[in-house]
Scaffold this motif. Structure first.
Motif, PDB file in Angstrom:
ATOM      1  N   UNK A 285      -6.288 -31.723   0.335  1.00 51.93           N
ATOM      2  CA  UNK A 285      -6.784 -32.038   1.677  1.00 51.93           C
ATOM      3  C   UNK A 285      -6.575 -33.515   2.006  1.00 51.93           C
ATOM      4  N   UNK A 286      -6.861 -34.386   1.044  1.00 48.50           N
ATOM      5  CA  UNK A 286      -6.733 -35.829   1.271  1.00 48.50           C
ATOM      6  C   UNK A 286      -5.307 -36.211   1.642  1.00 48.50           C
ATOM      7  N   UNK A 287      -4.335 -35.808   0.833  1.00 54.59           N
ATOM      8  CA  UNK A 287      -2.950 -36.184   1.077  1.00 54.59           C
ATOM      9  C   UNK A 287      -2.414 -35.547   2.363  1.00 54.59           C
ATOM     10  N   UNK A 288      -2.807 -34.307   2.627  1.00 49.04           N
ATOM     11  CA  UNK A 288      -2.323 -33.628   3.829  1.00 49.04           C
ATOM     12  C   UNK A 288      -2.826 -34.303   5.093  1.00 49.04           C
ATOM     13  N   UNK A 289      -4.104 -34.689   5.089  1.00 53.16           N
ATOM     14  CA  UNK A 289      -4.684 -35.301   6.285  1.00 53.16           C
ATOM     15  C   UNK A 289      -4.137 -36.706   6.502  1.00 53.16           C
ATOM     16  N   UNK A 290      -3.896 -37.461   5.424  1.00 55.06           N
ATOM     17  CA  UNK A 290      -3.259 -38.776   5.578  1.00 55.06           C
ATOM     18  C   UNK A 290      -1.946 -38.620   6.340  1.00 55.06           C
ATOM     19  N   UNK A 291      -1.148 -37.638   5.909  1.00 52.35           N
ATOM     20  CA  UNK A 291       0.150 -37.425   6.544  1.00 52.35           C
ATOM     21  C   UNK A 291       0.003 -36.949   7.986  1.00 52.35           C
ATOM     22  N   UNK A 292      -0.926 -36.025   8.230  1.00 46.01           N
ATOM     23  CA  UNK A 292      -1.072 -35.442   9.563  1.00 46.01           C
ATOM     24  C   UNK A 292      -1.590 -36.466  10.572  1.00 46.01           C
ATOM     25  N   UNK A 293      -2.656 -37.175  10.221  1.00 50.73           N
ATOM     26  CA  UNK A 293      -3.245 -38.151  11.147  1.00 50.73           C
ATOM     27  C   UNK A 293      -2.306 -39.331  11.361  1.00 50.73           C
ATOM     28  N   UNK A 294      -1.667 -39.781  10.281  1.00 54.55           N
ATOM     29  CA  UNK A 294      -0.694 -40.859  10.439  1.00 54.55           C
ATOM     30  C   UNK A 294       0.452 -40.449  11.336  1.00 54.55           C
ATOM     31  N   UNK A 295       0.879 -39.191  11.231  1.00 59.49           N
ATOM     32  CA  UNK A 295       1.934 -38.685  12.109  1.00 59.49           C
ATOM     33  C   UNK A 295       1.508 -38.643  13.560  1.00 59.49           C
ATOM     34  N   UNK A 296       0.272 -38.189  13.814  1.00 62.15           N
ATOM     35  CA  UNK A 296      -0.229 -38.143  15.188  1.00 62.15           C
ATOM     36  C   UNK A 296      -0.301 -39.537  15.807  1.00 62.15           C
ATOM     37  N   UNK A 297      -0.597 -40.540  14.964  1.00 58.47           N
ATOM     38  CA  UNK A 297      -0.720 -41.908  15.468  1.00 58.47           C
ATOM     39  C   UNK A 297       0.575 -42.384  16.108  1.00 58.47           C
ATOM     40  N   UNK A 298       1.718 -42.144  15.438  1.00 57.48           N
ATOM     41  CA  UNK A 298       2.963 -42.649  16.025  1.00 57.48           C
ATOM     42  C   UNK A 298       3.635 -41.639  16.948  1.00 57.48           C
ATOM     43  N   UNK A 299       3.415 -40.335  16.737  1.00 54.41           N
ATOM     44  CA  UNK A 299       4.033 -39.340  17.608  1.00 54.41           C
ATOM     45  C   UNK A 299       3.454 -39.415  19.021  1.00 54.41           C
ATOM     46  N   UNK A 300       2.121 -39.559  19.138  1.00 58.18           N
ATOM     47  CA  UNK A 300       1.501 -39.603  20.465  1.00 58.18           C
ATOM     48  C   UNK A 300       1.986 -40.820  21.255  1.00 58.18           C
ATOM     49  N   UNK A 411     -15.310 -35.656   3.141  1.00 59.04           N
ATOM     50  CA  UNK A 411     -14.965 -37.033   2.822  1.00 59.04           C
ATOM     51  C   UNK A 411     -13.461 -37.173   2.634  1.00 59.04           C
ATOM     52  N   UNK A 412     -12.858 -36.182   1.976  1.00 56.79           N
ATOM     53  CA  UNK A 412     -11.399 -36.201   1.808  1.00 56.79           C
ATOM     54  C   UNK A 412     -10.708 -36.180   3.165  1.00 56.79           C
ATOM     55  N   UNK A 413     -11.225 -35.347   4.089  1.00 55.04           N
ATOM     56  CA  UNK A 413     -10.663 -35.295   5.434  1.00 55.04           C
ATOM     57  C   UNK A 413     -10.758 -36.649   6.124  1.00 55.04           C
ATOM     58  N   UNK A 414     -11.957 -37.215   6.113  1.00 59.34           N
ATOM     59  CA  UNK A 414     -12.174 -38.430   6.882  1.00 59.34           C
ATOM     60  C   UNK A 414     -11.541 -39.655   6.220  1.00 59.34           C
ATOM     61  N   UNK A 415     -11.582 -39.697   4.882  1.00 58.58           N
ATOM     62  CA  UNK A 415     -10.881 -40.776   4.201  1.00 58.58           C
ATOM     63  C   UNK A 415      -9.382 -40.660   4.458  1.00 58.58           C
ATOM     64  N   UNK A 416      -8.897 -39.429   4.515  1.00 54.34           N
ATOM     65  CA  UNK A 416      -7.496 -39.216   4.857  1.00 54.34           C
ATOM     66  C   UNK A 416      -7.173 -39.719   6.249  1.00 54.34           C
ATOM     67  N   UNK A 417      -8.111 -39.501   7.192  1.00 55.25           N
ATOM     68  CA  UNK A 417      -7.908 -39.997   8.550  1.00 55.25           C
ATOM     69  C   UNK A 417      -7.867 -41.526   8.570  1.00 55.25           C
ATOM     70  N   UNK A 418      -8.766 -42.159   7.790  1.00 58.33           N
ATOM     71  CA  UNK A 418      -8.769 -43.621   7.700  1.00 58.33           C
ATOM     72  C   UNK A 418      -7.454 -44.121   7.117  1.00 58.33           C
ATOM     73  N   UNK A 419      -7.075 -43.554   5.971  1.00 59.79           N
ATOM     74  CA  UNK A 419      -5.875 -44.038   5.296  1.00 59.79           C
ATOM     75  C   UNK A 419      -4.614 -43.678   6.070  1.00 59.79           C
TER      76      UNK A 419
END
Length: 510
Positions: A285-300, A411-419
């Motif tokens: 979950x941690x690694x997946x969310x880091x990738x997903x949220x980071x992708x949304x940041x630059x794609x949007x 926490x894994x989700x939200x830490x992933x969003x932060x990272x």
């Protein structure tokens, strides 16, 4: 064995009513899930409007995004443990009321500093919401097959909210000010406050320990300095301040772990992490969310600031991928009965790796159609994988520890969003600053704004003569896309790492 005997002892006329109540309770518990996911997606699409209205620096913009999931990540374990003690339903109601009030305050923030403070408070109350919803599912659905489907619906709620967010948010941003995106919380939380006491039973740990303030503080002093250090290094390179911040966070983390080992009833039961299926699912979950949220940041930002789409149209481009994420999360349930998680999760995530790699090979220069296709691949893999990993997290703990386990998952989700924002976002920001070439004739203030973020460059270009503005925009967009290509390669690597973790840690899981 307990479930069949219990079912047989219940009159057949009562069983359908009990089943209906379970699924209605699930529908109610989906409201805060939808709220959090809508809030995250809407904010990404509101970044250009916020940048133009409040004129934040690049660091302030990142802090405005990060402070919310950072507070969540720091407090989720504490709030999950608190819910086990005082009642998960009670904590959900307190968090919902506070979140609604602060959302109204955030909508009318007069400055970026005020908005950052409001986002921090939203994180505080938001930390009460998510562990409560997932842990209450553990107590409502005692049958594993039903729970697997319920978790799939719960997980798909994130994608559903993300799909709804761009459409609703795009409409609001085209007709109202950016503050309107925060007011979405009100119509979702009002029915929740009314219906939860009527439909959702209270649930708590029958043998709770004392509330441990020292552990709560240590968890916060672990998260905050580490992320601060990451930001400092990404912004200005490695320096003494950034190194000290990271070391302080790591030291607090060591003290937190040692304290949990000494306590008779720890805030976080570290024995959970000895189970390969539990710890592996959390890391996935941690690694997946880091990738997903980071992708949304630059794609949007690429869709709006590079391709020039309106917030509504940019949101519609991502809807197919988010819808596929929902479908994948539900469709994987019957497959999970027959295919072991150690095979199913890596296979799903490899699809997402392909989507990220497709963005990376273009160097960030990708059309709206290309983003729609690649984001669909990203959503397909992550949607399926996270349904399976979340169910594994719940099934590997007893019902009385559901709050703590759910908090670890969140926490894994939200830490992933932060990272995701801190790592991919700061890499993108640093790459932009290094690559952008500012034309002659800009004032000092214009140079600072245009050299900081793409949103700032777009705002400054609107103040310049047409030819000069076009030169600035071309340079700024090219600089942004080069950084996006680099961030996409990192995202592909993170998802690949999650696939390897699934392959190696879930071999005994079923």
């Amino acid at each position: 064995m307990t479930t069949p005997n219990t079912t047989q002892s219940v009159p057949t006329a009562v069983q359908p009513a009990r089943s209906r109540r379970q699924w209605v309770a699930l529908a109610v518990l989906m409201l805060p899930v939808l709220l959090v996911s809508i809030d995250n997606t809407v904010l990404n699409f509101a970044l250009p409007a916020i940048s133009e209205a409040l004129q934040p620096t690049g660091t302030q913009l990142l802090w405005m995004i990060d402070i919310y999931p950072l507070m969540l990540a720091g407090l989720l374990v504490a709030m999950g443990s608190l819910g086990d003690r005082i009642g998960r339903r009670k904590l959900l109601l307190i968090g919902s009321a506070g979140f609604g009030i602060v959302s109204v305050l955030a909508a009318f923030a007069p400055s970026i500093e005020y908005l950052i403070a409001a986002r921090a408070l939203l994180g505080f109350f938001g930390a009460m919401l998510m562990p409560s919803t997932l842990s209450l599912l553990r107590s409502v659905f005692t049958d594993r097959e039903q729970r697997r489907l319920a978790v799939a619906v719960w997980a798909s709620g994130f994608a559903a909210g993300s799909a709804l967010g761009p459409i609703v948010g795009g409409f609001l941003l085209e007709h109202f000010t950016w503050g309107s995106v925060f007011l979405i919380a009100v119509p979702l939380l009002l029915p929740l406050l009314i219906m939860v006491p009527l439909l959702v039973p209270e649930s708590r740990d029958p043998n709770p320990g004392k509330i441990d303030v020292a552990s709560i503080l240590l968890s916060l002093f672990t998260m905050l300095p580490i992320v601060l250090g990451i930001k400092r290094v990404a912004e200005g390179g490695f320096d003494l301040f950034g190194a000290i911040a990271v070391l302080v966070g790591l030291a607090a983390g060591v003290l937190f772990v040692r304290r949990q080992k000494r306590l008779e009833t720890p805030m976080l039961d570290l024995e959970l992490f000895r189970r390969g299926a539990f710890s592996g699912a959390v890391l996935i979950n941690l690694f997946s969310v880091i990738a997903l949220v980071g992708g949304l940041f630059f794609v949007s930002q690429h869709l709006q600031l590079v391709l020039g789409l309106s917030p509504m149209n940019a949101g519609l481009i991502l809807v197919p991928g988010l819808v596929v994420m929902i479908i994948a999360g539900l469709a994987v349930v019957p497959i999970a009965k027959r295919v072991r998680p150690s095979r199913l999760i890596p296979a799903a995530l490899l699809i997402s790796v392909g989507g990220y790699a497709a963005i990376a090979v273009t160097g960030g220069e990708i059309s709206a159609l290309g983003i729609a296709v690649t984001f669909t691949a990203l959503g397909l893999g992550i949607g399926a994988a996270e349904t399976v990993s979340n169910e594994l997290i719940l099934s590997n703990v007893s019902a009385d520890k559901a709050g703590a386990a759910s908090a670890v998952s969140e926490t894994a989700y939200e830490l992933g969003a932060v990272l995701g924002t801190a790592i991919l976002g700061t890499i993108l920001t640093a790459s932009y600053r290094a690559a952008v070439e500012l034309p002659q004739g800009l004032s000092a203030a214009q140079q600072a704004a245009a050299g900081e973020t793409l949103g700032g460059a777009v705002a400054v270009a609107g103040e310049l003569p047409t030819d000069l503005g076009a030169v600035l925009l071309d340079s700024a967009r090219a600089a942004f896309d080069s950084g996006a290509g680099m961030a996409a390669w990192i995202g592909a690597g993170l998802v690949l790492a999650a696939a390897v973790i699934g392959l190696t840690t879930l071999r005994k899981a079923s």
